[in-house]
Write a protein that holds these residues in place. Structure first.
Motif, PDB file in Angstrom:
ATOM      1  N   ASP A 112       0.823  -1.212   0.000  1.00 46.51           N
ATOM      2  CA  ASP A 112       0.000   0.000   0.000  1.00 46.51           C
ATOM      3  C   ASP A 112       0.854   1.257   0.000  1.00 46.51           C
ATOM      4  O   ASP A 112       0.446   2.290  -0.537  1.00 46.51           O
ATOM      5  N   PHE A 113       2.048   1.197   0.610  1.00 47.28           N
ATOM      6  CA  PHE A 113       2.876   2.388   0.770  1.00 47.28           C
ATOM      7  C   PHE A 113       3.854   2.598  -0.395  1.00 47.28           C
ATOM      8  O   PHE A 113       4.614   3.555  -0.399  1.00 47.28           O
ATOM      9  N   ALA A 114       3.853   1.692  -1.368  1.00 53.67           N
ATOM     10  CA  ALA A 114       4.826   1.774  -2.461  1.00 53.67           C
ATOM     11  C   ALA A 114       4.556   2.978  -3.362  1.00 53.67           C
ATOM     12  O   ALA A 114       3.413   3.368  -3.586  1.00 53.67           O
ATOM     13  N   ASP A 115       5.644   3.544  -3.890  1.00 54.51           N
ATOM     14  CA  ASP A 115       5.569   4.660  -4.841  1.00 54.51           C
ATOM     15  C   ASP A 115       6.018   4.151  -6.197  1.00 54.51           C
ATOM     16  O   ASP A 115       7.214   4.042  -6.462  1.00 54.51           O
ATOM     17  N   PRO A 116       5.078   3.825  -7.084  1.00 55.59           N
ATOM     18  CA  PRO A 116       5.439   3.234  -8.376  1.00 55.59           C
ATOM     19  C   PRO A 116       6.182   4.174  -9.308  1.00 55.59           C
ATOM     20  O   PRO A 116       6.708   3.732 -10.336  1.00 55.59           O
ATOM     21  N   SER A 117       6.260   5.469  -8.966  1.00 50.24           N
ATOM     22  CA  SER A 117       6.996   6.393  -9.830  1.00 50.24           C
ATOM     23  C   SER A 117       8.503   6.124  -9.774  1.00 50.24           C
ATOM     24  O   SER A 117       9.239   6.521 -10.685  1.00 50.24           O
ATOM     25  N   PHE A 118       8.963   5.443  -8.684  1.00 45.56           N
ATOM     26  CA  PHE A 118      10.363   5.023  -8.623  1.00 45.56           C
ATOM     27  C   PHE A 118      10.448   3.657  -9.305  1.00 45.56           C
ATOM     28  O   PHE A 118      10.356   2.614  -8.677  1.00 45.56           O
TER      29      PHE A 118
END
Length: 602
Positions: free
Chosen positions: A71-77
């Motif tokens: 849930d906390f992942a940032d897919p832009s990285f």
């Protein structure tokens, strides 16, 4: 007693090392159907360098979202952005096929690992893009859970592997010493995975005390090659209070208490000349390891270090309320693993007192990680059939500077090494034992007891550290390096007659230390030879007589191999199968990162 050994153990794969790389290799080799022996110099999961980690590790946010469903992942990285960062952080010295394996396989092994951690009851702190913070022991408890869940693995604790045996450049066994009895043990095996970690040649480290390059040196003697040995990563490490010397609490504070401002001052109270743009680029992130090493090193070279060889962190610009808020963030995270007010079993009371009293806290630089090791490909192969290497004992991913996660490296490479070692063992026959080679090995390890009148092993170890402190440290020059090489070569001769006080084989740490110093000498010599030849600065190799980063002439790897007992050095270009290698020169290793054309963004 066959072949002069007290015991003979037959297996398909021997995984060497009781920490991340060794355990992971054993698990995945056994999953692939191999009979596996996991051999550790200490207690499995409670020895090796992973237990010393501050505990941060992570993968790209894209995989965190799509594969791990965080849930906390940032897919832009994205995976490509992570790949781009590691190559640039390596000063383009990384082998890009190795970086690709790290980026692609890291999330796969982390998915398994997070399951082990949950079932082991380990609580991690989670943060974007897909990162976790834990204590080193918490990290290894999860690995041990994976080991417990996997059938087909024999474990051997308190046993030191001292040699890999080959026949026709093919693995046929490994020799161990039972630390408690002194008995020589022969492992008859088709494949060996070395996951023993790197080498630390200095007296100021923040690692476990026996990072003596055993695995790289054993592989070198077996016919493998060493590379990138001149690059050793260091970072802020405690020198006060005295009882916390070697602790990484200063770096952990910086990484987790990012709201606190501080100025680093020399012994005269003057701020170190770190430009504000460099502070903004690095502080609170892993790039600060290189930045502080650079500025601490040059200031120390000018005689500006404090009484303990460090520099002074001045937190007086923060109010008491700001300091309390920063400490609350730290304790809210780390009380999961440590008693409140403590870090890794050591009280922070004196550190807190100095912080609130606005007393500058002296902080030094301690060595953490060696980027170099055995030259391997993206299958963890070494060029010696049946010999694989994983983790810090290998090289290729981080080049001249590691900003990525060593914990992910040891696991994703351990997974690949274990799988490939099992596949190799399945389709291979057990090679015949070279009787002459095994006899020579026994003569070496037991012949030490016959030496008389030579240097003591502990003194020899301290002399190696002294030579490297003086000539192979943070800031290097031709004169210092040549002097260090001369000293190391002199100590190589002294090792041939290293002499023991105790003649007992049982729990004789002096004897084991003598064997380890041979390994450390090999690694130090390779590193110093490369540092002499590399007449530029690149990553963690900083020369004040050649401060420029010189892509035109030195974007190359120095590769060492044994030839009739002599260390021979060659060069090659890093594998660049995705991103082109740059040209030109940069003023120094800091200006390299400030170059807008680099387009670096971690």
């Amino acid at each position: 007693m066959l072949h002069g050994f007290g015991r003979i153990i037959e297996t398909d794969v021997v995984a060497v090392g009781g920490s991340g790389a060794g355990i992971t290799a054993a698990v995945y080799a056994a999953r692939a159907g191999a009979r596996v022996a996991l051999v550790s110099k200490g207690k499995i999961g409670a020895s090796g360098n992973a237990i010393m980690a501050g505990g941060g590790f992570g993968v790209d946010g894209e995989s965190g979202k799509n594969l791990l469903h965080l849930d906390f992942a940032d897919p832009s990285f994205t995976k490509e952005r992570l790949f781009d960062c590691i190559v640039k952080e390596s000063f383009y010295l990384a082998d890009q096929n190795m970086v690709r394996q790290y980026v692609d396989d890291g999330p796969i092994v982390i998915k398994d690992y997070l399951g082990w951690a949950e079932r082991a009851g380990q609580d991690f702190f989670c943060c974007p893009p897909a990162n976790w913070i834990a204590s080193g022991l918490s990290f290894t408890k999860a690995l041990v859970q994976g080991l417990k869940e996997t059938a087909g693995i024999q474990t051997f604790e308190d046993m030191m592997i001292v040699e890999v045996l080959t026949n026709e450049k093919t693995v046929c066994g490994a020799v161990g010493i039972d630390i408690y009895t002194g008995e020589a043990v022969l492992f008859r095996t088709k494949a060996v995975v070395i996951g023993t970690g790197g080498y630390m040649p200095f007296s100021m480290n923040n690692t476990v005390t026996d990072m003596t390059g055993d695995g790289p040196a054993m592989a070198y003697r077996a016919g493998a090659r060493l590379t990138d040995m001149e690059f050793i990563l260091s970072f802020p490490t405690a020198v006060v209070p005295q009882e916390m010397r070697g602790s990484i609490y200063p770096y952990v504070f910086e990484y987790n208490m990012r709201n606190l401002k501080y100025t680093i001052r020399d012994k005269n109270g003057d701020p170190l000349p770190i430009p504000e743009e460099v502070v903004k680029l690095s502080r609170g992130g892993k790039l600060s390891k290189l930045v502080t090493s650079y500025y601490f090193g040059y200031a120390a070279d000018q005689g500006l270090a404090g009484p303990n060889g460090g520099f002074f962190y001045d937190y007086s610009a923060n109010s008491r309320e700001e300091k309390e808020a920063g400490l609350k963030i730290f304790y809210d995270r780390f009380d999961r693993w440590h008693k409140h007010g403590y870090y890794k079993g050591e009280s922070l009371a004196e550190v807190e007192r100095m912080l609130f009293a606005d007393e500058p806290i002296e902080v030094g630089i301690g060595a953490e990680y060696c980027m170099g090791g055995v030259e391997i490909d993206d299958q963890m192969q070494t060029g010696v059939d049946g010999l694989y290497v994983a983790g810090e004992a290998g090289s290729g991913v981080f080049g001249a500077c590691r900003v990525g996660d060593g914990l992910v490296e040891m696991m994703c490479q351990g997974m690949r090494a274990g799988q490939n070692a099992a596949a190799y063992a399945e389709q291979s026959n057990l090679q015949a034992l070279d009787e002459a080679q095994s006899a020579q090995c026994l003569n070496k390890i037991f012949g030490i007891f016959e030496h008389r009148g030579g240097m003591n092993a502990l003194t020899l170890y301290e002399e190696i550290q002294k030579a490297c402190d003086e000539g192979f440290g943070l800031i290097r020059s031709e004169e210092r390096l040549q002097k260090a090489l001369w000293h190391i070569e002199e100590l190589e001769e002294a090792w041939k007659n290293v002499t023991l006080v105790s003649q007992s084989r049982a729990y004789n740490l002096e004897w084991l230390g003598a064997l380890q110093t041979q390994n450390l000498l090999t690694c130090c010599k390779a590193g110093i030879l490369a540092a002499i030849e590399r007449k530029e600065s690149r990553g963690c190799h900083i020369r004040k007589d050649y401060p420029q980063v010189d892509h035109d002439n030195y974007l190359i790897k120095y590769v060492h191999h044994d030839e009739a007992g002599e260390m021979k050095t060659e060069t090659r270009r890093p594998i660049a199968d995705c991103m082109p290698l740059p040209t030109g020169k940069r003023e120094n290793v800091i200006k390299y990162f400030l170059d807008p054309a680099l387009k670096y963004k971690r």
